[in-house]
Every structure is written in structure tokens, then in C-alpha cells.
Design an enzyme around this catalytic site. Structure first.
Site, PDB file in Angstrom:
ATOM      1  N   CYS A   2     -18.946  19.965  12.034  1.00  0.00           N
ATOM      2  CA  CYS A   2     -18.852  20.011  10.585  1.00  0.00           C
ATOM      3  C   CYS A   2     -18.594  21.457  10.162  1.00  0.00           C
ATOM      4  O   CYS A   2     -18.624  22.373  10.984  1.00  0.00           O
ATOM      5  CB  CYS A   2     -20.143  19.514   9.930  1.00  0.00           C
ATOM      6  SG  CYS A   2     -20.538  17.784  10.269  1.00  0.00           S
ATOM      7  N   ARG A  44     -17.823  17.286   6.197  1.00  0.00           N
ATOM      8  CA  ARG A  44     -18.559  16.417   7.110  1.00  0.00           C
ATOM      9  C   ARG A  44     -17.673  15.701   8.126  1.00  0.00           C
ATOM     10  O   ARG A  44     -16.647  15.118   7.774  1.00  0.00           O
ATOM     11  CB  ARG A  44     -19.333  15.376   6.317  1.00  0.00           C
ATOM     12  CG  ARG A  44     -20.248  14.498   7.176  1.00  0.00           C
ATOM     13  CD  ARG A  44     -20.868  13.406   6.347  1.00  0.00           C
ATOM     14  NE  ARG A  44     -21.820  12.613   7.130  1.00  0.00           N
ATOM     15  CZ  ARG A  44     -22.187  11.382   6.838  1.00  0.00           C
ATOM     16  NH1 ARG A  44     -21.707  10.788   5.762  1.00  0.00           N
ATOM     17  NH2 ARG A  44     -23.050  10.735   7.608  1.00  0.00           N
ATOM     18  N   LEU A  45     -18.095  15.777   9.364  1.00  0.00           N
ATOM     19  CA  LEU A  45     -17.610  14.891  10.413  1.00  0.00           C
ATOM     20  C   LEU A  45     -18.752  13.927  10.688  1.00  0.00           C
ATOM     21  O   LEU A  45     -19.768  14.308  11.280  1.00  0.00           O
ATOM     22  CB  LEU A  45     -17.232  15.656  11.674  1.00  0.00           C
ATOM     23  CG  LEU A  45     -16.763  14.813  12.868  1.00  0.00           C
ATOM     24  CD1 LEU A  45     -15.469  14.085  12.536  1.00  0.00           C
ATOM     25  CD2 LEU A  45     -16.580  15.670  14.112  1.00  0.00           C
ATOM     26  N   ILE A  47     -21.226  11.470  12.149  1.00  0.00           N
ATOM     27  CA  ILE A  47     -21.666  11.004  13.471  1.00  0.00           C
ATOM     28  C   ILE A  47     -22.860  10.066  13.324  1.00  0.00           C
ATOM     29  O   ILE A  47     -22.871   8.955  13.844  1.00  0.00           O
ATOM     30  CB  ILE A  47     -22.046  12.195  14.378  1.00  0.00           C
ATOM     31  CG1 ILE A  47     -20.862  13.163  14.527  1.00  0.00           C
ATOM     32  CG2 ILE A  47     -22.508  11.683  15.739  1.00  0.00           C
ATOM     33  CD1 ILE A  47     -19.652  12.562  15.224  1.00  0.00           C
ATOM     34  N   LEU A  48     -23.898  10.534  12.620  1.00  0.00           N
ATOM     35  CA  LEU A  48     -25.083   9.724  12.357  1.00  0.00           C
ATOM     36  C   LEU A  48     -25.036   9.240  10.904  1.00  0.00           C
ATOM     37  O   LEU A  48     -24.782  10.032  10.003  1.00  0.00           O
ATOM     38  CB  LEU A  48     -26.356  10.542  12.589  1.00  0.00           C
ATOM     39  CG  LEU A  48     -26.567  11.082  14.006  1.00  0.00           C
ATOM     40  CD1 LEU A  48     -27.782  12.003  14.030  1.00  0.00           C
ATOM     41  CD2 LEU A  48     -26.744   9.940  14.998  1.00  0.00           C
ATOM     42  N   ASN A  70     -24.544  22.013  10.342  1.00  0.00           N
ATOM     43  CA  ASN A  70     -23.476  21.728  11.291  1.00  0.00           C
ATOM     44  C   ASN A  70     -24.110  21.590  12.663  1.00  0.00           C
ATOM     45  O   ASN A  70     -24.815  22.485  13.120  1.00  0.00           O
ATOM     46  CB  ASN A  70     -22.454  22.872  11.297  1.00  0.00           C
ATOM     47  CG  ASN A  70     -21.485  22.770  12.463  1.00  0.00           C
ATOM     48  OD1 ASN A  70     -21.121  21.684  12.892  1.00  0.00           O
ATOM     49  ND2 ASN A  70     -21.059  23.919  12.979  1.00  0.00           N
ATOM     50  N   GLU A  72     -26.283  19.143  15.638  1.00  0.00           N
ATOM     51  CA  GLU A  72     -27.162  17.997  15.871  1.00  0.00           C
ATOM     52  C   GLU A  72     -28.541  18.467  16.314  1.00  0.00           C
ATOM     53  O   GLU A  72     -28.661  19.384  17.125  1.00  0.00           O
ATOM     54  CB  GLU A  72     -26.566  17.083  16.949  1.00  0.00           C
ATOM     55  CG  GLU A  72     -27.344  15.803  17.179  1.00  0.00           C
ATOM     56  CD  GLU A  72     -26.669  14.895  18.190  1.00  0.00           C
ATOM     57  OE1 GLU A  72     -27.294  13.876  18.559  1.00  0.00           O
ATOM     58  OE2 GLU A  72     -25.541  15.200  18.620  1.00  0.00           O
ATOM     59  N   ASP A  92     -30.254  13.270  11.109  1.00  0.00           N
ATOM     60  CA  ASP A  92     -31.110  14.379  11.517  1.00  0.00           C
ATOM     61  C   ASP A  92     -31.221  15.417  10.408  1.00  0.00           C
ATOM     62  O   ASP A  92     -32.223  16.135  10.309  1.00  0.00           O
ATOM     63  CB  ASP A  92     -30.590  15.017  12.808  1.00  0.00           C
ATOM     64  CG  ASP A  92     -29.116  15.386  12.743  1.00  0.00           C
ATOM     65  OD1 ASP A  92     -28.431  15.017  11.767  1.00  0.00           O
ATOM     66  OD2 ASP A  92     -28.629  16.042  13.688  1.00  0.00           O
TER      67      ASP A  92
END
Length: 224
Positions: A2, A44-45, A47-48, A70, A72, A92
Site C-alpha cells: 500500500c 490501498r492494495l 488483502i484483508l 502499509n 501486515e 490488522d
């Protein structure tokens, strides 16, 4: 991957431009948060939690803390259980911002295991915290000048904010090492936040310190 960006003391349009400069890091969605002379953006990319509920910047339940993250946090499920659950999302990011609200920023960082770079705004204290993971896997750079600060995931995003004069010490390091090591930045007034460090910015002044240090565990033998 991100992208995060933001500033204290710069116009909102500048922050929008810096955020757009890292759009390639997060094609799924974007967001901007503004609070007086502070503004923060996120690309944002997802993922969750792929829903819009996971968009950033994200606020804590009490509204005090705003975070853009940015990376995890690997142990967020365990931390979420300790915090009592009841989260609005399955991200998260939400767990971390609620950890800050419950335990404070320093303890939340110490308890978080992962690869991350983040910006956290404390609305009550009007204090910005920038932090980078233990190994420095996720990048975070900044530009500071005359009581103002801007930050981003990539140095090129700050090119429109600083005057782009090269820093002689950074150039020397690049010629000797083939890269510019933290805490140096290639442009004057810029810097890279080093791994395991956090930067606090309040009332026009910054303070950089370590929130994590590597330590050797001498209690265990090298061979068993």
C-alpha cells in the site's frame, strides 16, 4: 503493498498530490483524512477484508487515533483476542489502532510482529507518529522544513514538496555504497526513517527514537 502519505503544515492539495504519486502501490481504493493543519492519505492494495470497511485512513472507536498502515501485522488475530474482539472489520489495521487506544502507541508497536510502515495521528495531543518495522521491510521517508513535515512511502512522492537539491552527504554515500542508507535522504531536508525507529512530530518539532533494539539471547547455547 500500500502507499501512505501525509503532512503537517502543508495545504491539503499538496497531500493529495503526494498520495496520488504513490497510487501504483495501492490501486484498489484511496482515502484522505484532514484535521486542521494535518492531512493524511492512503492508497490501498486490499488483502484483508476486501470490503469498503477496510479503507484507510482508519479511526479508533473513540475517534482519538487515526492510522494509515502499509504492510501486515502477522499476530493481529492474537492481539485482537487480547483486546476483547468486537471489531468492525477483519483487518490488522483496526486491531493496531485499537491497541494504540487501549495500550498506548509504544506498547502497541512493541506487541506488533510484522512488516509495516505506518503513520498515526493523535487528535487529542495533535501529535504525529511515524514508525517502521523491526527489519525495515517497508519504506517510510519524510521531509522536514521550518516547523512543517511531509511523509510518504517513496522518496519520489516528496519531490514536489522539497526543492530537490541533492544532499552532499547522501551523494557521497551513494557513490561509496551504491545506495543511500537511512537515516539519510537524497534531497536536502529529507530522510529515511531507520528500521525499528519511530518519529514523533508535535508543535513544529520532531524527535526520533528507537522503539525496538536487537538483543542477543545468551541463555541458549549455539549448539544443542
Amino acid at each position: 503493498m500500500c502507499g501512505i502519505a501525509g503532512a503537517v503544515g502543508f495545504p491539503v492539495e499538496v497531500v493529495k498530490g503526494v498520495t496520488d504519486a504513490v497510487r501504483h502501490r495501492g490501486p484498489d481504493s484511496s482515502g484522505i483524512f484532514v484535521d486542521g493543519d494535518f492531512a493524511m492519505g492512503h492508497r490501498r492494495l486490499a488483502i484483508l477484508d476486501l470490503s469498503d470497511a477496510g479503507r484507510q485512513p482508519m479511526a479508533s472507536r473513540d475517534g482519538r487515533f487515526i492510522v494509515a498502515l502499509n504492510g501486515e501485522i502477522f499476530n493481529y488475530l492474537e492481539l485482537g483476542v487480547e483486546l476483547g474482539g468486537g471489531f468492525r472489520t477483519s483487518t490488522d489495521t483496526e486491531v493496531f489502532v485499537e491497541a494504540c487506544a487501549r495500550w498506548g502507541v509504544e506498547k502497541a508497536l512493541e506487541r506488533s510482529i510484522g512488516m509495516f510502515a505506518l503513520a498515526l495521528w493523535d487528535r487529542r495531543e495533535r501529535e504525529l507518529t511515524l514508525a517502521r518495522d523491526r527489519m525495515g521491510e517497508k519504506p517510510l521517508v519524510y521531509f522536514e522544513d521550518r516547523g512543517k513535515i511531509a511523509f510518504a512511502s517513496e522518496m519520489k512522492a516528496l519531490a514536489g514538496v522539497c526543492d530537490r537539491r541533492l544532499d552532499p552527504e547522501a551523494v557521497d554515500a551513494y557513490l561509496a555504497l551504491g545506495h543511500v542508507p537511512a537515516p539519510l535522504g537524497i534531497f536536502r531536508g529529507t530522510g529515511k526513517l531507520a528500521a525499528g525507529c519511530r518519529l514523533r512530530f508535535k508543535d513544529g518539532r520532531s524527535q526520533i527514537g528507537r522503539w525496538w533494539r536487537a538483543s542477543a539471547d545468551t541463555r541458549r547455547p549455539l549448539r544443542e
